[in-house]
Design an enzyme around this catalytic site. Sequence first.
Site, PDB file in Angstrom:
ATOM      1  N   SER A  70      -6.324   6.499   4.345  1.00 10.62           N
ATOM      2  CA  SER A  70      -4.829   6.414   5.200  1.00 10.62           C
ATOM      3  C   SER A  70      -3.907   6.248   4.134  1.00 10.62           C
ATOM      4  O   SER A  70      -4.115   5.726   3.487  1.00 10.62           O
ATOM      5  CB  SER A  70      -5.316   5.092   6.339  1.00 10.62           C
ATOM      6  OG  SER A  70      -3.584   4.543   6.590  1.00 10.62           O
ATOM      7  N   GLU A 117       3.788   1.279  -8.408  1.00  7.97           N
ATOM      8  CA  GLU A 117       4.662   2.659  -6.730  1.00  7.97           C
ATOM      9  C   GLU A 117       4.591   0.401  -5.368  1.00  7.97           C
ATOM     10  O   GLU A 117       5.587   0.506  -4.417  1.00  7.97           O
ATOM     11  CB  GLU A 117       3.616   3.139  -5.545  1.00  7.97           C
ATOM     12  CG  GLU A 117       1.929   2.844  -6.302  1.00  7.97           C
ATOM     13  CD  GLU A 117       1.163   3.179  -7.090  1.00  7.97           C
ATOM     14  OE1 GLU A 117       1.478   2.423  -8.017  1.00  7.97           O
ATOM     15  OE2 GLU A 117      -0.569   3.111  -6.771  1.00  7.97           O
ATOM     16  N   LYS A 166      -7.199  -6.427  -6.292  1.00  5.99           N
ATOM     17  CA  LYS A 166      -6.366  -7.235  -5.434  1.00  5.99           C
ATOM     18  C   LYS A 166      -5.409  -7.801  -6.887  1.00  5.99           C
ATOM     19  O   LYS A 166      -3.870  -7.159  -6.559  1.00  5.99           O
ATOM     20  CB  LYS A 166      -6.323  -8.528  -4.569  1.00  5.99           C
ATOM     21  CG  LYS A 166      -7.009  -7.478  -3.256  1.00  5.99           C
ATOM     22  CD  LYS A 166      -6.331  -7.780  -2.469  1.00  5.99           C
ATOM     23  CE  LYS A 166      -6.960  -7.689  -1.211  1.00  5.99           C
ATOM     24  NZ  LYS A 166      -6.318  -6.148  -0.028  1.00  5.99           N
ATOM     25  N   GLU A 223      -1.692   6.974  12.898  1.00  3.07           N
ATOM     26  CA  GLU A 223      -1.939   6.869  11.772  1.00  3.07           C
ATOM     27  C   GLU A 223      -3.468   8.236  12.141  1.00  3.07           C
ATOM     28  O   GLU A 223      -3.024   9.441  12.985  1.00  3.07           O
ATOM     29  CB  GLU A 223      -2.048   7.048  10.617  1.00  3.07           C
ATOM     30  CG  GLU A 223      -2.189   8.254   9.376  1.00  3.07           C
ATOM     31  CD  GLU A 223      -1.975   7.114   8.071  1.00  3.07           C
ATOM     32  OE1 GLU A 223      -1.751   6.285   7.703  1.00  3.07           O
ATOM     33  OE2 GLU A 223      -2.453   8.517   7.211  1.00  3.07           O
ATOM     34  N   CYS A 235      -7.520  -0.115   3.028  1.00  3.93           N
ATOM     35  CA  CYS A 235      -7.516  -1.654   2.898  1.00  3.93           C
ATOM     36  C   CYS A 235      -7.580  -2.497   1.549  1.00  3.93           C
ATOM     37  O   CYS A 235      -6.878  -3.153   1.010  1.00  3.93           O
ATOM     38  CB  CYS A 235      -7.704  -2.301   3.650  1.00  3.93           C
ATOM     39  SG  CYS A 235      -7.965  -1.439   5.544  1.00  3.93           S
ATOM     40  N   GLU A 260      -4.202  -4.464  -7.785  1.00  2.00           N
ATOM     41  CA  GLU A 260      -2.918  -3.194  -7.124  1.00  2.00           C
ATOM     42  C   GLU A 260      -1.525  -3.873  -6.669  1.00  2.00           C
ATOM     43  O   GLU A 260      -0.992  -3.563  -6.610  1.00  2.00           O
ATOM     44  CB  GLU A 260      -3.732  -3.398  -5.458  1.00  2.00           C
ATOM     45  CG  GLU A 260      -3.067  -3.342  -4.182  1.00  2.00           C
ATOM     46  CD  GLU A 260      -3.156  -3.239  -2.716  1.00  2.00           C
ATOM     47  OE1 GLU A 260      -3.841  -4.524  -2.604  1.00  2.00           O
ATOM     48  OE2 GLU A 260      -3.997  -2.832  -2.512  1.00  2.00           O
ATOM     49  N   CYS A 308     -15.331  -7.716   2.133  1.00  2.00           N
ATOM     50  CA  CYS A 308     -14.435  -9.197   1.538  1.00  2.00           C
ATOM     51  C   CYS A 308     -15.298  -9.967   1.192  1.00  2.00           C
ATOM     52  O   CYS A 308     -15.543 -11.116   0.541  1.00  2.00           O
ATOM     53  CB  CYS A 308     -13.449  -9.293   2.330  1.00  2.00           C
ATOM     54  SG  CYS A 308     -12.555  -8.231   1.926  1.00  2.00           S
ATOM     55  N   GLU A 363      -2.145   1.853  11.207  1.00  2.00           N
ATOM     56  CA  GLU A 363      -3.332   3.122  11.133  1.00  2.00           C
ATOM     57  C   GLU A 363      -4.553   3.797  11.797  1.00  2.00           C
ATOM     58  O   GLU A 363      -4.324   4.849  12.171  1.00  2.00           O
ATOM     59  CB  GLU A 363      -4.312   2.022  10.201  1.00  2.00           C
ATOM     60  CG  GLU A 363      -5.671   3.071   9.088  1.00  2.00           C
ATOM     61  CD  GLU A 363      -6.483   1.622   8.044  1.00  2.00           C
ATOM     62  OE1 GLU A 363      -5.748   1.737   7.094  1.00  2.00           O
ATOM     63  OE2 GLU A 363      -6.979   1.068   8.813  1.00  2.00           O
TER      64      GLU A 363
END
Length: 574
Positions: free
Chosen positions: A324, A371, A363, A287, A304, A366, A504, A284
């Site tokens: 990102s 993908e 999560k 980037e 994230c 996710e 979190c 990151e």
Amino acid sequence: MSLITLTINNKQVQVEKGATILQAAKLLEIEIPTLCHLKLHDGFENKPGSCRVCVVEVEGRRNLAPACTTPVTEGMVVKTNSIKAIKARRNVVELILSDHPQNCLLCEKSTNCELQALAADMGIHEIKYKGEMSTYAKDTSSPSIVRDLDKCILCRRCETVCSEIQTVSALSAVSRGFDTIVSPAFGTAMVETNCTFCGQCVAVCPTGALAEVNNTTKVWDALNTEGKLVIVQTAPAVRAALGEEFGLEYGKPVTGKMVAALRSLGFDKVFDTDFAADLTIMEEATELMGRITNGGKLPMLTSCCPGWINFIEHEFSDLLDSPSSCKSPQQMFGAVAKTYFAEKMNMDPKDIILVSVMPCLAKKYEAARPEMNSDVDIVISTRELAKMIKEAGINFEKLQDEDFDSLLGESTGAAVIFGVTGGVMEAALRTAYEWITGETLDNVDFEVVRGLDGIKEASIKIKDLEVKAAIVSGLGNARKLLNKIREGKADYQIIEIMACPGGCIDGGGQPYIHGKYEILKDRMNALYEEDKNKTLRKSHENPAIIKLYEEFLGKPNSEKAHKLLHTKYTNKEC
Ligand code: FES
């Protein structure tokens, strides 16, 4: 400020005008039971006054008054424990229970259900009232959240948190009278709505009407499957709260005991998502520096948090070039585990089962995204891990600390603070400073980005470069910042966004705190404490990460790194 004097249970108290009886009673340390009422983040309060569990007797009034919505008046005389109030409250709970399934033993929220606790406190052992029971089909459409309307008591806490704090408005009350339910519009299945699966509704639901999809049976099955290597990764925020499930003090990091418990459960390797958090910073920060020097899209938004990613995909699809392209640490870990680690172990990745322990319900969603290539096989929450430890009869408190396994278990202090709002930013700044200046950063504590405020701004001088940053937690706050970006008024290079207020540590999969948000400070301090005690506190100094690049990935943002560690976003606006 004008003050009101009143008497509660023969004790005088002074409160500000506009306060409720409930607030006044709190000052006297008098507890009045509540069910629908809940203090939420950022001064929000859920107080529809609908359950009537908090009724009290007020002298001179014929009817009992709900303490959570009744404002105090000068000279008011209140009795919270008169026989009339006690009987009425018990009656109210019995009426709620008359339309509530009584299979508490089988409920996901059992022992964490506020209705169950209330009934126990009131000594209710039979339901006097028999009547029609609401019956609805369970919504099990999503990999994250189960909605069981039979257990809904219409307190509307979920609606308030979803609409007011997260501004997602996936849930609201529909229909009238006995047919009233809290539901997505037109009864749409959760997975087809704009729900981000942040799980904040689950965190505040007082009963089992909203609960996580429990994957513990899948994990037990995996641990008992012949010929498979079953490995586990644990997210940073888990260690800051897991101890609460075993009665340990708030804010006590239990990293070593958690590792020991996971080994006792039978995992072949116990790894740390912190390893992948360090990896995230490498990718990151590279980037970001690329975007700054090559005139790329700014501000760059961190990526994230999967709840936040769901939010931008549903609500701000015109800004999908801003986050990102880095996968979350969970998914970076999965990609590395099923390639680099599998190679090192000389194993077919198909023979590795990767379990994640996360503070987050998004999560689960996710990991199931196509993908993500099924790199992460099973996701469980902090609460589910605690259940497994209890089920296995492990005496958590007595466990001796153990270390993570090497290779994917090494991490720095920068990684562990990913679990709290501002942590990703601070970790990125530690690395960016040294990369840009070529000098050693002696004081790695960027206090300016710390704290639990929902929106923070900071301007950090790195030699001649002024990095303007914003840190946001809670989706309502994210919406404010994204609107600023849309209007071209966001003068930042980087913005960290976390879906859950506080980050979190307050994820939808963490131990229930029943409105005691002061506990978040303890969880936050636990993570900063662990960071302080680490020998290495900058992600780019993690020797295991250096080795990973040398042996496998080449350099940050290399073609291989891009293929494995980066992703694309999808426009999901209806
Ligand atoms: Fe006061 Fe529900 S807690 S009416």
